[in-house]
Write an enzyme that holds these catalytic residues in place. Structure first.
Site, PDB file in Angstrom:
ATOM      1  N   GLY A 113       0.814  -1.219   0.000  1.00  0.00           N
ATOM      2  CA  GLY A 113       0.000   0.000   0.000  1.00  0.00           C
ATOM      3  C   GLY A 113       0.842   1.261   0.000  1.00  0.00           C
ATOM      4  N   GLU A 136       2.727  -8.196  -1.609  1.00  0.00           N
ATOM      5  CA  GLU A 136       1.527  -8.820  -1.036  1.00  0.00           C
ATOM      6  C   GLU A 136       1.474 -10.318  -1.273  1.00  0.00           C
ATOM      7  OE1 GLU A 136       1.598  -5.999  -2.771  1.00  0.00           O
ATOM      8  OE2 GLU A 136       0.266  -4.498  -1.862  1.00  0.00           O
TER       9      GLU A 136
HETATM   10  N1  CAA Z   1       2.151  -3.550   8.839  1.00  0.00           N
HETATM   11  C1  CAA Z   1       2.314  -3.560  10.183  1.00  0.00           C
HETATM   12  N2  CAA Z   1       3.511  -3.460  10.777  1.00  0.00           N
HETATM   13  C2  CAA Z   1       4.600  -3.389   9.981  1.00  0.00           C
HETATM   14  C3  CAA Z   1       4.499  -3.399   8.581  1.00  0.00           C
HETATM   15  C4  CAA Z   1       3.194  -3.479   8.006  1.00  0.00           C
HETATM   16  N3  CAA Z   1       2.980  -3.440   6.688  1.00  0.00           N
HETATM   17  N4  CAA Z   1       5.747  -3.320   8.066  1.00  0.00           N
HETATM   18  C5  CAA Z   1       6.588  -3.261   9.110  1.00  0.00           C
HETATM   19  N5  CAA Z   1       5.914  -3.313  10.261  1.00  0.00           N
HETATM   20  C6  CAA Z   1       6.441  -3.281  11.626  1.00  0.00           C
HETATM   21  C7  CAA Z   1       7.097  -4.605  11.982  1.00  0.00           C
HETATM   22  O1  CAA Z   1       6.132  -5.546  12.412  1.00  0.00           O
HETATM   23  C8  CAA Z   1       8.027  -4.184  13.081  1.00  0.00           C
HETATM   24  O2  CAA Z   1       7.297  -4.038  14.269  1.00  0.00           O
HETATM   25  P1  CAA Z   1       7.920  -4.610  15.676  1.00  0.00           P
HETATM   26  O3  CAA Z   1       9.177  -3.800  15.888  1.00  0.00           O
HETATM   27  O4  CAA Z   1       6.846  -4.320  16.668  1.00  0.00           O
HETATM   28  O5  CAA Z   1       8.209  -6.046  15.463  1.00  0.00           O
HETATM   29  C9  CAA Z   1       8.464  -2.798  12.652  1.00  0.00           C
HETATM   30  O6  CAA Z   1       7.495  -2.341  11.712  1.00  0.00           O
HETATM   31  C10 CAA Z   1       9.822  -2.781  11.967  1.00  0.00           C
HETATM   32  O7  CAA Z   1       9.774  -3.740  10.919  1.00  0.00           O
HETATM   33  P2  CAA Z   1      10.927  -4.844  10.724  1.00  0.00           P
HETATM   34  O8  CAA Z   1      11.513  -5.241  12.028  1.00  0.00           O
HETATM   35  O9  CAA Z   1      10.360  -5.920   9.871  1.00  0.00           O
HETATM   36  O10 CAA Z   1      12.010  -3.972   9.921  1.00  0.00           O
HETATM   37  P3  CAA Z   1      13.047  -4.489   8.833  1.00  0.00           P
HETATM   38  O11 CAA Z   1      13.917  -3.310   8.538  1.00  0.00           O
HETATM   39  O12 CAA Z   1      13.696  -5.750   9.251  1.00  0.00           O
HETATM   40  O13 CAA Z   1      12.163  -4.817   7.536  1.00  0.00           O
HETATM   41  C11 CAA Z   1      10.452  -4.391   5.872  1.00  0.00           C
HETATM   42  C12 CAA Z   1      11.467  -3.795   6.882  1.00  0.00           C
HETATM   43  C13 CAA Z   1      11.204  -5.106   4.745  1.00  0.00           C
HETATM   44  C14 CAA Z   1       9.669  -3.223   5.318  1.00  0.00           C
HETATM   45  C15 CAA Z   1       9.544  -5.401   6.611  1.00  0.00           C
HETATM   46  O14 CAA Z   1       9.038  -4.784   7.783  1.00  0.00           O
HETATM   47  C16 CAA Z   1       8.362  -5.865   5.794  1.00  0.00           C
HETATM   48  O15 CAA Z   1       8.526  -6.724   4.944  1.00  0.00           O
HETATM   49  N6  CAA Z   1       7.184  -5.308   6.054  1.00  0.00           N
HETATM   50  C17 CAA Z   1       5.960  -5.742   5.390  1.00  0.00           C
HETATM   51  C18 CAA Z   1       5.874  -5.193   3.974  1.00  0.00           C
HETATM   52  C19 CAA Z   1       4.607  -5.703   3.315  1.00  0.00           C
HETATM   53  O16 CAA Z   1       4.387  -6.882   3.184  1.00  0.00           O
HETATM   54  N7  CAA Z   1       3.770  -4.768   2.856  1.00  0.00           N
HETATM   55  C20 CAA Z   1       2.507  -5.095   2.193  1.00  0.00           C
HETATM   56  C21 CAA Z   1       1.375  -5.054   3.190  1.00  0.00           C
HETATM   57  S1  CAA Z   1      -0.151  -5.618   2.500  1.00  0.00           S
HETATM   58  C22 CAA Z   1      -0.778  -4.304   1.631  1.00  0.00           C
HETATM   59  O17 CAA Z   1      -0.180  -3.254   1.578  1.00  0.00           O
HETATM   60  C23 CAA Z   1      -2.091  -4.549   0.959  1.00  0.00           C
HETATM   61  C24 CAA Z   1      -2.500  -3.462   0.019  1.00  0.00           C
HETATM   62  O18 CAA Z   1      -2.204  -3.525  -1.150  1.00  0.00           O
HETATM   63  C25 CAA Z   1      -3.356  -2.382   0.468  1.00  0.00           C
END
Ligand code: CAA
Length: 262
Positions: A113, A136
């Site tokens: 998103g 996603e």
């Molecule tokens: N939602 C909720 N929390 C999130 C998040 C998300 N999309 N992305 C990161 N966070 C949170 C993590 O859970 C973490 O929280 P805690 O410290 O409480 O554990 C914090 O942010 C820091 O994240 P990381 O420890 O994972 O940080 P990193 O530097 O190791 O990795 C990242 C960064 C690669 C962005 C990884 O966090 C990640 O892969 N995030 C998810 C990305 C994702 O899948 N996005 C798509 C979401 S679905 C969507 O968006 C649907 C749509 O089309 C509308």
């Protein structure tokens, strides 16, 4: 107005200001939940309605523009939850209704998103640490806020399929080469660059700014003949504005134009 999940401020001379919205859920890497999207919608509408604002910048933190929709918030949703209530993306398209130009100044992660939100803006200026992706598929879903539609329009089918099917990220250089972002700058220059562009837009007459935005957006909604006709009608209409007289007179007389937004 005070918000919980975003911060707003203005920059520039009193008469022509830039409205800046900073996404502010640092612990969640600016993950986008309903509260944030509601607040973002309110802030954008308020800037759009404010005559002293000529352009808007949407930005995040150095580490994340936005890491996507809030996975924690949606993990337990059922089909009925999301379908009946249009949860997650219900108010996202409101950014498309903003008439003033919206520049996305992206540093760090713009994923899911977050990438979709950046693509809803009028153009993207990226810091050299920006990373874009639609991951996603790794969560057992697909993009739900326009990613499968706007990404191919920006970068073509091959790269859009690659990103949507593998979930990999692309860096700022690849994103610029592919046409997703308009400029890449060093991280510490990102806001200067975005502000420079926004202030330049603010210096132009509003009717022509609106018309340029509407006409370019029309390219995504119509065939070539319809789009060219739409452009021509707007082009002709601008000859009814004082700003057209002012802009051309200033050029002919080698002076700086003073646009009145009329
Ligand atoms: N939602 C909720 N929390 C999130 C998040 C998300 N999309 N992305 C990161 N966070 C949170 C993590 O859970 C973490 O929280 P805690 O410290 O409480 O554990 C914090 O942010 C820091 O994240 P990381 O420890 O994972 O940080 P990193 O530097 O190791 O990795 C990242 C960064 C690669 C962005 C990884 O966090 C990640 O892969 N995030 C998810 C990305 C994702 O899948 N996005 C798509 C979401 S679905 C969507 O968006 C649907 C749509 O089309 C509308």
């Amino acid at each position: 107005m005070t918000y919980e999940t975003i911060v707003t401020r203005t920059e520039g001379p009193d008469s022509r200001q830039v409205g800046i919205v900073t996404l502010n859920r640092p612990k969640q890497l600016n993950a986008l939940n309903n509260e944030l999207m509601d607040e973002l919608g309110s802030a954008l509408k308020a800037f759009d309605a404010d005559d002293s604002i000529g352009c808007i910048i949407l930005t995040g933190s150095e580490k994340a523009f936005a890491a996507g929709a809030d996975i924690g918030a949606m993990a337990q949703y059922s089909f009925a939850d999301v379908y009946n209530n249009d949860y997650i993306t219900r108010n996202w398209e409101q950014i498309r209704g903003i008439r003033k130009p919206v520049i996305a100044a992206v540093s760090g992660f713009a994923l899911g998103g977050g990438c979709e939100l950046a693509m809803m803006c009028d153009f993207i200026i990226a810091a050299d640490n920006a990373r874009f992706g639609q991951p996603e598929i790794k969560l057992g879903i697909i993009p739900g806020a326009g990613g499968t539609q706007r990404l191919p329009r920006a970068v073509g089918k091959a790269k859009a399929m690659d990103l949507a099917l593998t979930g990999r990220m692309m860096d700022a250089v690849e994103a610029e080469r592919a046409g997703l972002v308009s400029r890449v700058v060093p991280l510490d220059k990102l806001m200067d660059e975005a502000l420079g562009a926004a202030l330049m837009i603010c210096s132009y007459g509003q009717p022509s700014v609106f018309a340029a935005k509407e006409a370019v957006n029309r390219a995504f909604e119509s065939g070539l003949s319809d789009g060219v006709m739409f452009e021509r009608r707007l082009f002709h209409a601008l000859f009814a504005t004082e700003d057209q007289k002012e802009g051309m007179d200033a050029f002919v007389n080698k002076r700086k134009p003073e646009f009145k937004n009329r």
